[in-house]
Design an enzyme around this catalytic site. Structure first.
Site, PDB file in Angstrom:
ATOM      1  N   GLU A  48      40.760  32.898  28.862  1.00 31.16           N
ATOM      2  CA  GLU A  48      39.733  32.087  28.184  1.00 31.16           C
ATOM      3  C   GLU A  48      40.380  31.046  27.284  1.00 31.16           C
ATOM      4  OE1 GLU A  48      36.557  31.631  29.313  1.00 31.16           O
ATOM      5  OE2 GLU A  48      36.435  33.795  29.125  1.00 31.16           O
ATOM      6  N   HIS A  49      39.827  29.837  27.314  1.00 31.41           N
ATOM      7  CA  HIS A  49      40.374  28.707  26.550  1.00 31.41           C
ATOM      8  C   HIS A  49      41.817  28.420  26.971  1.00 31.41           C
ATOM      9  CE1 HIS A  49      37.082  27.759  23.743  1.00 31.41           C
ATOM     10  NE2 HIS A  49      36.798  29.039  23.797  1.00 31.41           N
ATOM     11  N   THR A  50      42.109  28.670  28.236  1.00 35.25           N
ATOM     12  CA  THR A  50      43.453  28.392  28.758  1.00 35.25           C
ATOM     13  C   THR A  50      43.473  27.159  29.655  1.00 35.25           C
ATOM     14  OG1 THR A  50      42.965  29.905  30.545  1.00 35.25           O
ATOM     15  CG2 THR A  50      44.231  30.794  28.701  1.00 35.25           C
ATOM     16  N   ASP A  51      42.323  26.799  30.246  1.00 35.85           N
ATOM     17  CA  ASP A  51      42.354  25.742  31.272  1.00 35.85           C
ATOM     18  C   ASP A  51      42.823  24.411  30.699  1.00 35.85           C
ATOM     19  OD1 ASP A  51      39.927  25.448  29.898  1.00 35.85           O
ATOM     20  OD2 ASP A  51      38.693  25.211  31.694  1.00 35.85           O
ATOM     21  N   GLY A 137      22.845  27.817  29.298  1.00 35.54           N
ATOM     22  CA  GLY A 137      23.586  27.804  28.037  1.00 35.54           C
ATOM     23  C   GLY A 137      24.062  29.177  27.606  1.00 35.54           C
ATOM     24  N   LEU A 140      27.688  31.030  31.208  1.00 35.81           N
ATOM     25  CA  LEU A 140      27.866  31.358  32.626  1.00 35.81           C
ATOM     26  C   LEU A 140      27.884  30.095  33.474  1.00 35.81           C
ATOM     27  CD1 LEU A 140      25.550  34.507  32.672  1.00 35.81           C
ATOM     28  CD2 LEU A 140      28.048  34.411  32.439  1.00 35.81           C
ATOM     29  N   GLU A 180      31.327  15.776  33.689  1.00 36.09           N
ATOM     30  CA  GLU A 180      31.032  16.554  32.477  1.00 36.09           C
ATOM     31  C   GLU A 180      31.769  15.982  31.256  1.00 36.09           C
ATOM     32  OE1 GLU A 180      30.261  20.614  32.884  1.00 36.09           O
ATOM     33  OE2 GLU A 180      30.542  21.080  30.773  1.00 36.09           O
ATOM     34  N   ASP A 192      35.400  25.884  35.164  1.00 36.92           N
ATOM     35  CA  ASP A 192      34.024  26.146  35.606  1.00 36.92           C
ATOM     36  C   ASP A 192      33.740  25.525  36.973  1.00 36.92           C
ATOM     37  OD1 ASP A 192      33.893  27.154  33.072  1.00 36.92           O
ATOM     38  OD2 ASP A 192      32.582  25.590  32.269  1.00 36.92           O
ATOM     39  N   TYR A 249      34.470  23.500  19.924  1.00 33.14           N
ATOM     40  CA  TYR A 249      35.254  23.464  21.167  1.00 33.14           C
ATOM     41  C   TYR A 249      36.268  22.323  21.104  1.00 33.14           C
ATOM     42  CZ  TYR A 249      36.119  24.006  26.162  1.00 33.14           C
ATOM     43  OH  TYR A 249      36.706  24.240  27.385  1.00 33.14           O
TER      44      TYR A 249
END
Ligand code: ADP
Ligand code: MG
Length: 409
Positions: A48-51, A137, A140, A180, A192, A249
């Site tokens: 998570e929060h790695t991309d 929201g 997912l 996005e 995502d 973020y």
């Protein structure tokens, strides 16, 4: 206590019927849509929060999908309706779509057409409607499901041929990410969209965001079948709303970029686990409150945990991944500081009720958590989590099961 709220997915036929009906009601004068397409939301197992740090993530596609009925037009007008935005007709001309120029949910859709045109594809206007059973929201990725459903629709009506193979799908991923980031203005990484376009049924996708990788190197299927181990992946939508998400973020992303630049590396992926202690020492003079070091420690250890998770799964040892999930959650809560009271409550109560492991999933500050649960324990875990929310006076959470499902098509 009320019975738990299960968030069911629709059958493909049901989803298709819904958007065909909505298309007829929204655009009665233009005839039938050219077709119906759909794309899944995703759940991230770990990473998570790695991309956006050039790291590893391991999503699977949900059975929950966003459906699109679309008909191409000969002019450059885009008209959109969504069952999730009732009564609103969103409209623009493709010529008017640009970063900062469009607002609202239609930006995710028009942004995909804009990005494909930027890549040199000949894309005209269209009429389209959407409907979705992906929780909105909830961490997912309803946003990627929307973009990716539109991407495969435009790919087919303009015969671009990109959805036909994995390399072409990687090109569609890039277009959706640009939609996005640049048009909708959400600074997310690429996990995502890769999940929604490139995951396959029965598999997770090892997403490697290291800069400069080829399309094929950036996504590797990893068989992920929990049934033989009598396990299931339970997703809990906390329904917690958190106002500051966007700014938070962007702030995390900026901190990581600053740390990478102070360390003289392109991304934090270039800090190997063995080099972590040295990197933390090097950051100390620039980091009086320790925040930067905590962020870096999360990213470096999370990438390592993702690699360990994949190694265990490939080795047939999926029953042993629980501690990695728990450690991921603790790192996101304490070092990256993106958890929320509701997410911690799901994790603590699910593990207390017998889950092998649990963690928040997605960007955080609310949204969803996942728990790896023995099939025979699902009912107990659901009851215990629901009771914990009840006792805390929180809105009842939603539950869904997440067998690894099919990509956008
Ligand atoms: P998540 O992707 O985790 O669900 P996001 O905030 O990234 O959350 O995306 C949610 C946004 O995406 C919504 O606010 C809306 O603008 C857009 N969106 C997603 N699905 C739909 C839909 N079916 N209809 C209209 N807008 C949608
Ligand atoms: Mg999103």
């Amino acid at each position: 206590m009320t019975s738990p709220a299960w968030l069911e997915s629709w059958s493909p036929d049901d989803g298709a019927q819904r958007v065909r009906d909505l298309f007829g009601r929204s655009f009665p004068a233009v005839g039938a849509p050219d077709g119906v397409w759909s794309a899944p939301g995703r759940v991230n197992l770990i990473g998570e929060h790695t991309d956006y740090n050039g790291g590893l993530a391991l999503p699977t596609a949900l059975p929950h999908r966003t459906y699109v009925a679309l008909r191409r037009r000969d002019d450059d007008v885009v008209r959109l309706a969504s069952a999730q935005a009732p009564g609103e007709l969103w409209q623009t001309r493709l010529a008017d779509v640009a970063p900062g120029a469009v607002t609202g949910w239609g930006a995710y859709v028009a942004g995909v057409a804009w990005a494909l045109a930027k890549d040199g594809h000949d894309v005209s206007g269209f009429d389209a409607v959407v409907d979705s059973c992906v929780p909105f929201g909830a961490g997912l990725s309803s946003s990627a499901a929307l973009e990716c459903a539109v991407a495969v629709a435009l790919d087919e009506v303009h015969q671009l041929g990109l959805a036909a193979d994995d390399a072409g799908r990687a090109a569609l991923v890039s277009a959706c990410v640009r939609a996005e980031n640049e048009v909708a203005g959400a600074p997310t990484g690429g996990m995502d969209q890769a999940a929604s376009l490139r995951c396959t049924a029965g598999h997770a996708l090892l997403v490697d965001s290291r800069p400069g990788l080829s399309a094929l190197e950036s996504g590797t299927p990893v068989p992920f079948d929990l049934e033989p181990a009598r396990l299931t992946l339970l997703v809990v939508d906390t329904r917690a709303e958190h106002a500051l998400v966007d700014g938070q973020y962007a702030e995390r992303r900026a901190s990581c970029e600053r740390a990478a630049s102070l360390l003289g590396v392109e991304t934090l992926r270039d800090v190997a686990p063995e080099a972590l202690e040295g990197a933390l020492v090097a950051l100390e003079p620039h980091d009086p409150d320790g925040v930067l070091r905590r962020r870096v420690r999360h990213v470096v250890t999370e990438i390592a945990r993702t690699a360990q998770f994949v190694a265990l799964v490939r080795d047939g040892r999926v029953t042993e991944v629980g501690p990695l999930m728990n450690a991921s959650h603790a790192s996101l809560r304490d070092d990256y500081e993106v958890s929320a009271r509701e997410l911690d409550l799901v994790v603590d109560s699910a593990v207390g009720a017998g889950a092998l492991g649990a963690r928040m999933t997605g960007g955080g500050f609310g949204g969803s958590a996942i728990a790896l649960v023995r099939v025979e324990d699902v009912e107990t875990v659901v009851t215990v989590v629901q009771a914990a929310f009840d006792d805390a006076g929180l809105t009842a959470p939603g539950f869904l099961l997440a067998p690894p499902s099919a990509p956008a098509l």
